[in-house]
Scaffold this active site. Structure first.
Site, short mmCIF file in Angstrom:
data_model
loop_
_atom_site.label_atom_id
_atom_site.label_comp_id
_atom_site.label_asym_id
_atom_site.label_seq_id
_atom_site.Cartn_x
_atom_site.Cartn_y
_atom_site.Cartn_z
N GLU A 130 0.16 3.62 1.73
CA GLU A 130 0.22 4.07 3.14
C GLU A 130 1.62 3.83 3.72
O GLU A 130 1.98 4.42 4.74
CB GLU A 130 -0.82 3.33 3.97
CG GLU A 130 -2.23 3.85 3.83
CD GLU A 130 -2.42 5.24 4.44
OE1 GLU A 130 -2.16 5.40 5.64
OE2 GLU A 130 -2.80 6.17 3.71
N TYR B 100 -1.56 0.41 10.59
CA TYR B 100 -1.82 -0.26 9.31
C TYR B 100 -0.61 -0.10 8.37
O TYR B 100 -0.12 -1.08 7.80
CB TYR B 100 -3.08 0.33 8.64
CG TYR B 100 -3.27 -0.10 7.20
CD1 TYR B 100 -3.84 -1.34 6.90
CD2 TYR B 100 -2.87 0.72 6.14
CE1 TYR B 100 -4.02 -1.74 5.58
CE2 TYR B 100 -3.04 0.32 4.82
CZ TYR B 100 -3.61 -0.91 4.55
OH TYR B 100 -3.76 -1.31 3.23
N SER C 178 0.81 -1.23 0.00
CA SER C 178 0.00 0.00 0.00
C SER C 178 0.84 1.27 0.00
O SER C 178 1.91 1.35 0.62
CB SER C 178 -0.87 -0.02 1.26
OG SER C 178 -1.44 1.25 1.50
#
Ligand code: NAP
Ligand code: F7E
Length: 327
Positions: free
Chosen positions: A126, A148, A124
């Site tokens: 992120e 996460y 990801s």
């Protein structure tokens, strides 16, 4: 010979999308689902008679081994994860178990049963978090800003490590935000398009959001799952950024979605500090030139087309639900 695929997270947005895509390509599709007291098969309802489901959990090594042993897939796509960023602060350990260690459990099963199985890890954007440069590419250092994001960094590096340690064909797709009418309701795009539909049809008046200034590089899930598949069709495994290269603010998304339904967002949208995150990823924008060069991949659906598609799908769904409730 028919190619066999095992998709973890097949009940989620990307898993359902990939299952449809691979069925059209002639694959024998197997999906991993975790046990639940009430089945959550809505997104794959129309594919149910063409997919074989196997009960297993990312937390349970033996169930993963048993499933891979039984299916003997050629390709495994690991889409399962605790994927909602805010929940990763309220459940950091569970997020680590699913989203980080779950990847090792998948890779260990492959290593034990058949190291020639090709593996895709859903990494990801992120992971870039507090971005070191713009746009972000495969060389950009990671600085995750949530449990996460931290868990995904682990998942990424363990994938690279099993490739380097055991010569497993393991790829990490570093995907930027991608949406579709199948997106979970809690993510901002779907929260907005669902609210637009409900406001338009008189079922809701206000929409409360968090940080409207956050910027994201939003693309269409249907385009992105094709990039994942292309990664596993190459001669050698590698890691790729998948993105559109264009960023927009949450405010842009809101204006576009409300405007498409003929509504003025200023009449309906509020921002509440309670929905701000403990640490925000302020901006993300990806450079997918490697995917373009090596995989021949490029996004087909623009941001505006995507948001309009989602608003139209939600308007149709809410209209249907409203009609069904009327006597
Ligand atoms: P999603 O809709 O939240 O789907 C997540 C899936 O994981 C669901 O099928 C869920 O099953 C399953 N799952 C969760 N915990 C599990 C466990 N312990 N054992 C087995 N299955 C479990 O996510 P998505 O948007 O499709 O994303 C797919 C993957 O890509 C995720 O790994 C996500 O982190 C990653 N990713 C997504 C994006 C994006 O923008 N969509 C971008 C980058 C990376 P239930 O139905 O039972 O809950
Ligand atoms: O938030 C802001 C919020 O939850 C996007 C996951 O698929 O993509 C996704 O993670 C932005 C953030 O996605 C609300 O603060 C404002 O800046 O839709 P989101 P995300 O956190 O970017 C990445 C690539 C993944 O890997 C993840 O799995 O929107 N925002 N107001 C809001 N966000 C939400 N959810 N709800 C709001 O009310």
């Amino acid at each position: 010979m028919t190619r066999k695929v095992l998709i973890t997270g097949v009940t989620g947005q990307d898993g359902a999308c990939l299952a449809q895509f691979l069925l059209e390509k002639g694959y024998e599709v197997h999906g991993m689902v975790r046990h639940s007291s009430s089945a959550n098969l809505e997104r794959i309802e129309k594919l149910r008679d063409r997919i074989e489901l196997h009960q297993a959990d990312l937390l349970d090594q033996l169930s993963i081994i048993t499933t891979i042993q039984k299916v003997r897939p050629h390709e495994v796509y690991n889409f399962a994860a605790q994927s909602f960023v805010p929940t990763s602060w309220s459940q950091p350990l569970l997020t680590g178990e699913f989203t980080a260690l779950g990847v090792t459990r998948m890779l260990e099963a492959i290593r034990l049963i058949d190291p020639s199985i090709r593996f895709y890890q859903a990494s990801s954007s992120e992971m870039f978090g507090n971005v070191r440069e713009e746009p972000q590419n495969e060389q950009t250092p990671f600085w995750p800003r949530s449990p996460y994001g931290v868990a995904k960094v682990y998942g990424h590096w363990i994938t690279v490590n099993y490739r380097e340690s055991y010569d497993i064909f393991a790829c990490s797709g570093i995907m930027f935000n991608h949406e579709s009418p199948l997106r979970g309701m809690e993510f901002v795009s779907r929260k907005v398009t669902d609210a637009v539909a409900r406001i338009k049809l008189g079922l809701q008046d206000k929409l409360v959001l968090g940080n409207l200034d956050a910027m994201r590089d939003w693309g269409y899930a249907g385009d992105y799952i094709e990039a994942a598949w292309l990664m596993l069709q190459q001669d050698r495994p590698d890691d790729y950024v998948v993105a559109t290269g264009i960023k927009h603010s949450v405010r842009d998304l809101v204006e576009l979605a409300f405007g498409h339904a003929g509504l003025d967002c200023r009449d309906h949208v509020e921002s509440d500090q309670k929905l701000f995150r403990p640490a925000e990823v302020n901006t993300l924008c990806g450079d997918a030139s490697k995917a373009r060069r090596v995989l021949g991949w490029a996004p087909k659906v623009s941001f505006a087309e995507l948001i309009r598609m989602m608003v139209d799908a939600d308007l149709e769904r809410v209209r249907r639900e409203k009609a069904a409730r009327q006597p």
